[in-house]
Design an enzyme around this catalytic site. Sequence first.
Site, mmCIF file in Angstrom:
data_model
loop_
_atom_site.group_PDB
_atom_site.id
_atom_site.type_symbol
_atom_site.label_atom_id
_atom_site.label_comp_id
_atom_site.label_asym_id
_atom_site.label_seq_id
_atom_site.Cartn_x
_atom_site.Cartn_y
_atom_site.Cartn_z
ATOM 1 N N TYR B 129 42.554 38.645 -0.581
ATOM 2 C CA TYR B 129 43.961 39.039 -0.595
ATOM 3 C C TYR B 129 44.828 37.841 -0.179
ATOM 4 O O TYR B 129 44.569 37.210 0.841
ATOM 5 C CB TYR B 129 44.206 40.198 0.382
ATOM 6 C CG TYR B 129 45.582 40.786 0.179
ATOM 7 C CD1 TYR B 129 45.785 41.838 -0.700
ATOM 8 C CD2 TYR B 129 46.686 40.232 0.816
ATOM 9 C CE1 TYR B 129 47.053 42.338 -0.937
ATOM 10 C CE2 TYR B 129 47.963 40.721 0.587
ATOM 11 C CZ TYR B 129 48.141 41.777 -0.291
ATOM 12 O OH TYR B 129 49.401 42.252 -0.534
ATOM 13 N N GLN B 186 47.333 49.124 -2.444
ATOM 14 C CA GLN B 186 46.785 49.472 -3.767
ATOM 15 C C GLN B 186 45.887 48.357 -4.315
ATOM 16 O O GLN B 186 44.904 48.631 -5.005
ATOM 17 C CB GLN B 186 47.913 49.814 -4.761
ATOM 18 C CG GLN B 186 48.930 48.724 -5.040
ATOM 19 C CD GLN B 186 50.084 48.709 -4.024
ATOM 20 O OE1 GLN B 186 49.967 49.269 -2.933
ATOM 21 N NE2 GLN B 186 51.191 48.065 -4.384
ATOM 22 N N ASN B 209 49.948 42.279 5.369
ATOM 23 C CA ASN B 209 50.835 43.024 6.268
ATOM 24 C C ASN B 209 50.122 44.265 6.819
ATOM 25 O O ASN B 209 48.918 44.439 6.628
ATOM 26 C CB ASN B 209 52.128 43.391 5.538
ATOM 27 C CG ASN B 209 51.874 44.302 4.329
ATOM 28 O OD1 ASN B 209 50.821 44.932 4.219
ATOM 29 N ND2 ASN B 209 52.840 44.362 3.439
ATOM 30 N N SER B 232 49.404 34.914 15.267
ATOM 31 C CA SER B 232 48.743 33.676 15.689
ATOM 32 C C SER B 232 49.042 33.337 17.144
ATOM 33 O O SER B 232 50.024 33.824 17.717
ATOM 34 C CB SER B 232 49.233 32.557 14.779
ATOM 35 O OG SER B 232 48.393 31.444 14.851
ATOM 36 N N GLN B 254 52.682 26.913 16.361
ATOM 37 C CA GLN B 254 52.282 28.313 16.293
ATOM 38 C C GLN B 254 53.498 29.224 16.212
ATOM 39 O O GLN B 254 53.536 30.171 15.438
ATOM 40 C CB GLN B 254 51.456 28.741 17.525
ATOM 41 C CG GLN B 254 50.070 28.158 17.543
ATOM 42 C CD GLN B 254 49.323 28.429 16.270
ATOM 43 O OE1 GLN B 254 49.164 29.571 15.883
ATOM 44 N NE2 GLN B 254 48.875 27.376 15.595
ATOM 45 N N GLU B 410 8.236 60.585 19.546
ATOM 46 C CA GLU B 410 9.575 60.899 19.028
ATOM 47 C C GLU B 410 9.579 62.175 18.180
ATOM 48 O O GLU B 410 10.624 62.549 17.642
ATOM 49 C CB GLU B 410 10.125 59.716 18.215
ATOM 50 C CG GLU B 410 10.432 58.500 19.098
ATOM 51 C CD GLU B 410 11.144 57.374 18.357
ATOM 52 O OE1 GLU B 410 11.260 57.434 17.124
ATOM 53 O OE2 GLU B 410 11.591 56.428 19.041
ATOM 54 N N HIS B 415 6.056 60.054 10.096
ATOM 55 C CA HIS B 415 5.978 58.641 10.487
ATOM 56 C C HIS B 415 4.570 58.317 10.982
ATOM 57 O O HIS B 415 3.954 57.333 10.560
ATOM 58 C CB HIS B 415 6.982 58.334 11.602
ATOM 59 C CG HIS B 415 8.402 58.200 11.134
ATOM 60 N ND1 HIS B 415 9.108 59.243 10.574
ATOM 61 C CD2 HIS B 415 9.258 57.147 11.161
ATOM 62 C CE1 HIS B 415 10.337 58.820 10.269
ATOM 63 N NE2 HIS B 415 10.452 57.549 10.621
#
Lengths: 423, 423
Positions: B129, B186, B209, B232, B254, B410, B415
């Site tokens: 993006y 979107q 954003n 930042s 900054q 267990e 198993h």
Amino acid sequence: MQRLDARDPGFAAAFAALVADKRDDDADVAGDVAAILRDVRARGDAAVHELTLRFDRVDLSATGSLIDADEIAAARVQVPAETLAALEFAAARIRAFHAGQRPTDRDATDDTGVRAGWRWSAVAAAGLYVPGGRASYPSSVLMNAIPAAVAGVERVVMVTPGPTPLVLAAAALAGVTEVHRIGGAQAVAALAYGTASIAPVDVVVGPGNAWVAEAKRQLYGTVGIDMVAGPSEIVVVSDHASNPDWVAIDLLSQAEHDPAAQSILITDDAGFGDAVAAAVEARLKTLATEAAARASWDAHGAIIVVETLADAVPLLDALAAEHVELMVDDPHVLFSRMRHAGSVFLGRHTPEAAGDYVGGPNHVLPTGRRARFASGLSVADFMKRTTFLECGPVGLRAIGPAAATLADAEGLPAHAASVRARL
Amino acid sequence: MQRLDARDPGFAAAFAALVADKRDDDADVAGDVAAILRDVRARGDAAVHELTLRFDRVDLSATGSLIDADEIAAARVQVPAETLAALEFAAARIRAFHAGQRPTDRDATDDTGVRAGWRWSAVAAAGLYVPGGRASYPSSVLMNAIPAAVAGVERVVMVTPGPTPLVLAAAALAGVTEVHRIGGAQAVAALAYGTASIAPVDVVVGPGNAWVAEAKRQLYGTVGIDMVAGPSEIVVVSDHASNPDWVAIDLLSQAEHDPAAQSILITDDAGFGDAVAAAVEARLKTLATEAAARASWDAHGAIIVVETLADAVPLLDALAAEHVELMVDDPHVLFSRMRHAGSVFLGRHTPEAAGDYVGGPNHVLPTGRRARFASGLSVADFMKRTTFLECGPVGLRAIGPAAATLADAEGLPAHAASVRARL
């Protein structure tokens, strides 16, 4: 269980439906969980204790949530010697495997004189969620806590609503430093935000129900989390030379976890597929876990017949399964050609269940096709990398002008000036 | 800007408030974003185009979203030669640094005869993006796309609502294979779910954003994502021997990003702190970005005076800042003692801005104290690790009994049986 044949005209659509089979619990608990997180953040221990009384029917108001060292020591005595020895054996093997995962630092100076690299360090504190009830597995305590200990995390905090002696013994073995008798979204919130009695942690890992998973998702960013885990799954690839009973019981070892689990056989021999299906029926009747295993096998199980085992490769990559067994004479050929899977079990003598306990690799693995992008739990999940850069006057003269040019192009004048002031 | 002195009695409380300073955008857009994700999932391109028309006032109904190769090639011609050369210089340095991050595989056989290890592989497709407007930075295109290319990702898809020639030129340089003219939640949904015109990706990275950040958070698990990023921040540690103007302009580099950015100086010399404060005022007046920089410095800036620079170490670890500059003669002493930071800039001639563009390390870094548990973007974010295990009959006899014992404990009979059947 459904049968698919790759040579059938409808196969592509049927296989796509199998890949899209949605088995995750998508109960919408986001609102409930958000309210619990807000409450714990605002009121700390008081909220945790109230929610524990309401959901778990445990009153912590007099005792607090911390389980003391005496209780943990006493738990060890209650565990049968053979089980304790097996836990210790498993812990040692898991520790040895994960020790090889410690990431390496880098510090290099390039031909411009600029020095750069990175340094790994452990997080200061990690939280481990252990479910109560049937899913309270000591092996999961080992698999979650040992990587944290190997990473060098000083404080490993376990939360569990129903601590069994076995789980407490595993916690002691695995280097857990603190255990609290709490569970649910409120326990995850307590770990992430901290309360008067539980200092906050930096990372929260471990399996849980829909509330726990949603709490971790909402707290992602406040703390680090492991991947959100869904129901377990296995794909067994086998030719006709395997023992059908071994394949059947391996398929059922996933199915017995959960009615939402998924077990798939891919074979190049339709008759072998029939033999496995019959062996599954025979084995099912012998299992104390028959109800869950049968529900899973009926709803999500599949036997897929392909023309040749090479045709299994694109199917494996599309399924991107948590566990893949390659039960053929030379599993390395298939393994080298496939790409997406959580963990792969090679050859006829490597049941996935061995890997669940004592193989060494982690059994916390990506489910639900997430092996396309995610990995099993590792030492690095409890560490972070700090990069560094050292230009010096000579290096800055070599690389600084390009930086200033780009800062100009991006409309960031202070960036440009901070470089040019030093040139 | 506030001034703190570690020798004042109220320092601990004031510093705790600074650490807790909440600068993240916490606009509650979860409901809006969830609706957009549902819509894109259900209606694909039609939903993406409608939302693009509504939010970005761009009509894609005739053209579709894909930017064709001619437009990308033409963009390159529009970029000034000096800027293009700087971009290429930066890309080469970033590529070289990240090439050193390719993780290593492991394949080892232990003394029981059990073979285990792991294999890394790239994800098949990554989405990147890139915001429109002021925050549309070509350097971020390089920093996000090059690690994917180094990882070996075959398909790198960029989405951006407002592609500038510079951004398109950077995309071409960085190995982006596909660019779509869409943005917002979107666009993130289209990447994660796929549409008729955009095949789904496995990982989505890049800044955005509040809508974009929330979309990534909600889609975490459907795809992999990079850490949610906040405003930042920088902490400069300096003794009296630095040029106050250099420190001032670094703090402002900054601050000019965003009124929510944070710049902090820690020094052992109160008089030097005053000189930096004066230099900040002088520099502010010269900046085209004065408004944002002044808003940030006024609201979030701080100058902290400590007794000795060793006292800066616990403050640095508590702040766990995205960027730390160590402007002293021997920065390695301080660097070896601190633990939590995204990236560290060593010595007086390493302005953070050099690292933003051409140092080599990634400039996508954890913000808002997340360096306690998170790392900057790296090649591994575009790869995943598949573990493997191969017991063979001999190895299984050595480790299998302990696995069966634990499976019994267990309550998982399939198993246990899957191991015992082979013993």
